[in-house]
Design a protein around this motif. Structure first.
Motif, mmCIF file in Angstrom:
data_model
loop_
_atom_site.group_PDB
_atom_site.id
_atom_site.type_symbol
_atom_site.label_atom_id
_atom_site.label_comp_id
_atom_site.label_asym_id
_atom_site.label_seq_id
_atom_site.Cartn_x
_atom_site.Cartn_y
_atom_site.Cartn_z
ATOM 1 N N LEU A 67 0.822 -1.211 0.000
ATOM 2 C CA LEU A 67 0.000 0.000 0.000
ATOM 3 C C LEU A 67 0.854 1.258 0.000
ATOM 4 O O LEU A 67 0.514 2.253 -0.654
ATOM 5 C CB LEU A 67 -0.933 -0.008 1.218
ATOM 6 N N ALA B 280 2.366 1.694 -3.475
ATOM 7 C CA ALA B 280 1.317 2.147 -4.384
ATOM 8 C C ALA B 280 1.035 3.633 -4.211
ATOM 9 O O ALA B 280 0.689 4.335 -5.172
ATOM 10 C CB ALA B 280 0.035 1.339 -4.143
ATOM 11 N N LEU C 246 1.323 0.833 -10.627
ATOM 12 C CA LEU C 246 0.503 -0.361 -10.476
ATOM 13 C C LEU C 246 0.131 -0.953 -11.822
ATOM 14 O O LEU C 246 -0.157 -0.226 -12.781
ATOM 15 C CB LEU C 246 -0.760 -0.028 -9.698
ATOM 16 N N HIS D 44 -5.351 -3.153 -5.036
ATOM 17 C CA HIS D 44 -5.062 -2.026 -4.150
ATOM 18 C C HIS D 44 -6.298 -1.578 -3.386
ATOM 19 O O HIS D 44 -6.253 -1.360 -2.172
ATOM 20 C CB HIS D 44 -4.489 -0.862 -4.970
#
Length: 310
Positions: free
Chosen positions: A10, A13, A57, A65
């Motif tokens: 996370l 991302a 991504l 995600h």
């Protein structure tokens, strides 16, 4: 599948960087890469496109995600609400705010917040671009603009007041405007942002529509504080929100508020300062309490409006 791998995923991302993620978690970059690779192996899909210039991504990563973010949010909210965590707040909190407002009014409260809750880690993002708090995983967003049904849940800090002002030296040399139309004969200092040069709007009755006037002047800038400095130097007239004027600008007579019976605006709609959060974030005691802390710190009425009225 390890929880640590999900948290690394996370963060990468969000910041598009393995190195920045490693620095945040205080681990070697190789550890982040190893956990992400393990996560991709467990899922059977590549989550990131990696190059020497960027990390982004994949399509599968985008889908994963959103679901991973919701799962971690629910887990963090559950931890927040545990009985043993009823005292000081802890963990990580992400706040997004417009650049100038965040620097002048949010950042100063973060220090007081962390003095009260030393185990709380705050990531303060300052940007004038509207973000999607859900997609970006932001807990609290300070948004300035028209009130819209965005699917977010929020609290209104204050209506945004716009104040026309100039220095005593400028007014002595050029006269004091009595109506908005008088500004057409004055040197106006104009903000120029992503939507072009700012237009000024005024009305006397709150039930009436704002009417625009095409003011002009010798200086425009995409930085409001540059224009504010120019106004204090006697170079022209500005129209800015009350929160942007430095505390003491009016008390020290560096600037004089003008057109007191008129309501000014930089748009045809009334504007508000709000604290917004996705619904799932409000399950977190941490988000609820920090929102309340910020509201209390801003005051009601907001302290910048009280300073402008003195």
């Amino acid at each position: 599948m390890q929880l640590k791998a999900l948290r690394y995923f996370l963060m990468v991302a969000s910041n598009r960087s393995f190195l920045a993620t490693a620095r945040h978690f205080r681990v070697p970059a190789s550890s982040v890469s190893r956990f992400i690779a393990g996560l991709e192996k467990d899922l059977g899909h590549q989550l990131f496109y990696r190059s020497t210039r960027a990390v982004r991504l994949t399509e599968e990563g985008e889908r994963f995600h959103q679901q991973a973010r919701e799962a971690i949010d629910l887990l963090d909210a559950a931890v927040d609400d545990l009985g043993h965590n009823e005292g000081a707040l802890s963990g990580r909190l992400r706040i997004n705010a417009p650049e100038a407002f965040g620097r002048l009014h949010v950042a100063r409260l973060i220090g007081a917040l962390q003095a009260e809750h030393p185990a709380l880690d705050v990531e303060l993002q300052l940007t004038d671009v509207f973000i999607d708090p859900v997609q970006e995983g932001v807990d609290i967003t300070v948004r300035i603009g028209a009130q819209v049904d965005s699917g977010l849940i929020g609290r209104t800090v204050a209506a945004q007041r716009q104040i026309v002002a100039a220095s005593p030296a400028y007014l002595a040399a050029h006269g004091v405007p009595q109506t908005p139309a008088d500004l057409l004969d004055h040197r106006c200092l104009l903000y120029k942002g992503q939507f072009g040069t700012q237009r000024w709007y005024f009305r006397q009755d709150a039930s009436a529509a704002f009417e625009g006037i095409n003011v002009s002047g010798p200086l425009c800038s995409n930085n409001a504080e540059v224009l504010l400095d120019a106004a204090m130097e006697g170079r022209g007239v500005v129209l800015f929100p009350s929160w942007l004027y430095r505390q003491g600008s009016f008390e020290r007579t560096q600037l004089v508020p003008l057109l007191g019976t008129w309501e000014g605006s930089a748009s045809v709609e009334s504007s508000y300062i709000q604290l917004l959060s996705p619904e799932n974030k409000l399950r977190s005691r941490k988000v609820r309490e920090v929102t309340a802390f910020l509201l209390d710190g801003f005051g009601s009425p907001a302290y910048w409006d009280e300073a402008a009225d003195t």
